[in-house]
Design a protein around this motif. Structure first.
Motif, short mmCIF file in Angstrom:
data_model
loop_
_atom_site.label_atom_id
_atom_site.label_comp_id
_atom_site.label_asym_id
_atom_site.label_seq_id
_atom_site.Cartn_x
_atom_site.Cartn_y
_atom_site.Cartn_z
N THR A 39 0.86 -1.17 0.00
CA THR A 39 0.00 0.00 0.00
C THR A 39 0.90 1.23 0.00
O THR A 39 2.09 1.12 0.31
CB THR A 39 -0.89 0.03 1.26
OG1 THR A 39 -0.05 0.18 2.41
CG2 THR A 39 -1.73 -1.24 1.38
N PRO A 40 0.36 2.40 -0.31
CA PRO A 40 1.20 3.59 -0.27
C PRO A 40 1.87 3.80 1.09
O PRO A 40 3.05 4.14 1.16
CB PRO A 40 0.22 4.72 -0.59
CG PRO A 40 -0.83 4.06 -1.41
CD PRO A 40 -0.97 2.68 -0.83
N VAL A 50 -1.88 8.84 3.93
CA VAL A 50 -2.30 9.39 2.65
C VAL A 50 -3.02 10.72 2.89
O VAL A 50 -3.94 10.80 3.70
CB VAL A 50 -3.23 8.40 1.90
CG1 VAL A 50 -3.77 9.04 0.63
CG2 VAL A 50 -2.48 7.11 1.58
N ARG A 52 -3.67 12.87 -0.13
CA ARG A 52 -4.47 13.01 -1.35
C ARG A 52 -4.08 11.91 -2.32
O ARG A 52 -2.99 11.33 -2.22
CB ARG A 52 -4.22 14.37 -2.00
CG ARG A 52 -4.66 15.53 -1.14
CD ARG A 52 -4.65 16.86 -1.88
NE ARG A 52 -3.38 17.30 -2.42
CZ ARG A 52 -2.46 17.98 -1.74
NH1 ARG A 52 -2.63 18.24 -0.48
NH2 ARG A 52 -1.35 18.39 -2.34
N GLN A 53 -4.95 11.67 -3.29
CA GLN A 53 -4.65 10.73 -4.35
C GLN A 53 -5.31 11.22 -5.63
O GLN A 53 -6.29 11.96 -5.58
CB GLN A 53 -5.09 9.32 -4.00
CG GLN A 53 -6.60 9.14 -3.89
CD GLN A 53 -6.94 7.75 -3.40
OE1 GLN A 53 -6.45 7.31 -2.38
NE2 GLN A 53 -7.81 7.06 -4.13
N VAL A 60 -2.69 5.22 -10.12
CA VAL A 60 -3.10 6.16 -9.08
C VAL A 60 -1.84 6.73 -8.44
O VAL A 60 -0.95 5.99 -8.04
CB VAL A 60 -3.96 5.48 -7.98
CG1 VAL A 60 -4.39 6.48 -6.92
CG2 VAL A 60 -5.16 4.78 -8.57
N TYR A 62 -0.22 8.97 -5.31
CA TYR A 62 -0.55 9.25 -3.92
C TYR A 62 0.43 10.27 -3.34
O TYR A 62 1.62 10.23 -3.65
CB TYR A 62 -0.45 7.98 -3.07
CG TYR A 62 -1.45 6.92 -3.43
CD1 TYR A 62 -2.69 6.88 -2.81
CD2 TYR A 62 -1.15 5.95 -4.38
CE1 TYR A 62 -3.61 5.89 -3.14
CE2 TYR A 62 -2.06 4.97 -4.71
CZ TYR A 62 -3.29 4.94 -4.08
OH TYR A 62 -4.19 3.97 -4.40
N LEU A 64 1.60 11.40 0.48
CA LEU A 64 1.53 11.06 1.90
C LEU A 64 2.36 12.05 2.69
O LEU A 64 3.23 12.74 2.13
CB LEU A 64 2.06 9.64 2.13
CG LEU A 64 1.25 8.51 1.51
CD1 LEU A 64 1.67 8.26 0.08
CD2 LEU A 64 1.40 7.24 2.32
N THR A 76 3.49 6.24 -7.03
CA THR A 76 2.48 5.94 -8.03
C THR A 76 2.37 4.44 -8.21
O THR A 76 3.38 3.76 -8.37
CB THR A 76 2.84 6.60 -9.38
OG1 THR A 76 2.94 8.01 -9.19
CG2 THR A 76 1.79 6.31 -10.44
N SER A 90 6.76 9.36 -10.32
CA SER A 90 6.15 10.10 -9.22
C SER A 90 6.93 11.38 -9.01
O SER A 90 8.15 11.40 -9.20
CB SER A 90 6.21 9.31 -7.91
OG SER A 90 5.48 8.13 -7.98
N HIS A 109 4.89 -0.40 -8.77
CA HIS A 109 4.85 0.98 -8.29
C HIS A 109 6.26 1.56 -8.27
O HIS A 109 7.24 0.84 -8.30
CB HIS A 109 4.25 1.06 -6.88
CG HIS A 109 4.99 0.28 -5.86
ND1 HIS A 109 6.18 0.72 -5.30
CD2 HIS A 109 4.74 -0.92 -5.30
CE1 HIS A 109 6.61 -0.19 -4.43
NE2 HIS A 109 5.76 -1.20 -4.42
#
Length: 142
Positions: A39-40, A50, A52-53, A60, A62, A64, A76, A90, A109
């Motif tokens: 996960t992010p 997190v 915003r995303q 997607v 993110y 953080l 990302t 990213s 990612h």
């Protein structure tokens, strides 16, 4: 083949007169890694949440923040062609402090990018794949 469970998490297997010892710690570590989803927050590290995303065709991005470290993190994740190596990037931009960007060929990612961002900083982030991207305006972080 005869398998006998032993104490201390070891398993002894006898095949055609040959004995091998397998420890449960290896199997346990592998099982734990498989059960821990990427996960992010896991990718960026402890203390990051997190903020915003932004979704786009194929992924997607993110943003953080870790208030204890006063850092922002961008990562990302691909949502299309997951498992197939492809270009993903990213970026995180702290107003007045510049941009940090990472671009790589990866199956899932990006490696996270970090930027000093005290709580209340104006930050924007973006991410993308070879054919699409996302981004947004500066917003306060924290």
């Amino acid at each position: 083949m005869r398998i006998t469970k032993r104490t201390a998490g070891a398993v002894i297997a006898t095949v055609l007169g040959t004995t091998a010892v397998f420890t449960a710690t290896t199997a346990s570590a592998s099982r734990q890694a498989a059960e821990t989803p990427e996960t992010p927050a896991v990718v960026c590290g402890p203390g990051y949440t997190v903020q915003r995303q932004a979704a786009f065709a194929g992924g997607v991005a993110y943003l953080l923040h870790n208030p204890g470290k006063q850092n922002a993190c961008a990562v990302t994740f691909k949502t299309k062609d997951v498992g197939t190596r492809g270009m993903v990037w990213s970026a995180v931009d702290v107003k007045g402090a510049g941009v940090v960007k990472n671009e790589e060929i990866t199956p899932l990612h990006t490696v996270p990018v970090y930027h000093a961002a005290p709580t209340g900083s104006w930050v924007r982030f973006s991410g993308g794949v070879k054919t699409a991207d996302s981004g947004g305006a500066y917003e306060r972080i924290g």
